[in-house]
Scaffold this active site. Sequence first.
Site, PDB file in Angstrom:
ATOM      1  N   GLU A 135      43.280  68.746  52.245  1.00  0.00           N
ATOM      2  CA  GLU A 135      43.741  70.112  52.006  1.00  0.00           C
ATOM      3  C   GLU A 135      42.835  71.021  52.824  1.00  0.00           C
ATOM      4  OE1 GLU A 135      43.619  71.293  47.930  1.00  0.00           O
ATOM      5  OE2 GLU A 135      44.933  69.688  47.213  1.00  0.00           O
ATOM      6  N   GLU A 152      39.119  65.361  44.038  1.00  0.00           N
ATOM      7  CA  GLU A 152      38.145  66.402  43.699  1.00  0.00           C
ATOM      8  C   GLU A 152      37.525  66.194  42.311  1.00  0.00           C
ATOM      9  OE1 GLU A 152      39.930  70.225  44.203  1.00  0.00           O
ATOM     10  OE2 GLU A 152      40.625  69.812  46.240  1.00  0.00           O
TER      11      GLU A 152
END
Length: 343
Positions: free
Chosen positions: A268, A155
């Site tokens: 995720e 990320e």
Amino acid sequence: MRLIAGLAVLVAGACATACTGTATSGRVPGGGAGTTPGACAVTDKLIPTCGAWWGIAPDVFSGRGPIRAVDMAERRMGRRADIVHVYHRGGELFPTAEEREIAKGPRLLLVNWKPALDHTWAEVARGDVDKRVDRLAEHIRRTFPGRFFLTIHHEPENDVREGGGYSPADYVAMYRHVVTRLRQQGVRNAVTVMTYMGAPNWAAKPWFGRLYPGDDVVDWVAFDPYADDRVRDFAGLVDKTRPDAPGWPGFYRWMQARFPAKPIMVAEWGAFERRGAPGFKRDFFESVQRQIADYPQIKALVYFDSPLAPRGDTRFDTTPGATRAFAQLGRLPRFTSTPVPPS
């Protein structure tokens, strides 16, 4: 790509073969052998030729050790995880002794590593933490011969700053340097993953497309979407759009177009509690059951299970209905058809 089991050779880039397909044999939910041994296999890049991996980041932020967290999560969902997602930073060595024990399941480790919080991406790229990388490489060579997933500084979007060592070019250089250095130091068992946030507002940034490090250092692509108030079902999760990001097609659509030869991992994902909607998690997990077949390039689904996630409680079993729906989802043939190879 060479199959671990030596069953076939897949044409490089033919994700239509390696990244699609329905189950042709099954496994007992607890992890036992299926009815047609050898019908489904695993490539050298850990791509299941049938279905997709079922994974979890268990009990995150609870303070429990990984073995205890995995055991509790598997009891709660009624099956063994194919993938266990763990997190490391800086000079931490991995896999740890507990993580190596978890891998004996057999389970695949997804190691999420930020090589340096004390150096910029540009500094890592020029070699400032090479001793740290080399020490890790020696540890992996000595303690863990099995294949594992490795994502490097996941990320990155919300860390990007033009200048100061955190530009998209700095990220690419950092990622490439770390992967290349590990390989030069003899780490051949890491299957590399590039993990995006999965947020449309960041994907709409003009520099977003420049974050990709390159096919030669990336084996899988991944994203981390969460079911916020804008999301009603699984389709809305993996192809999330927003009014402030006009023209963004959604992450799955974008990845299909940008990386047609790469397996996709949802590294995720989670559903938050919703005020006034106690049945939301149940309904959401049921939507995954109905819709997952529409996304054949997704080859791994790794749930983020935490009572203390930054934006809410993502535990999958906060109501009886959610517990049943999540357990049923994990028992679908799509997630039980390919055995995890021994570590």
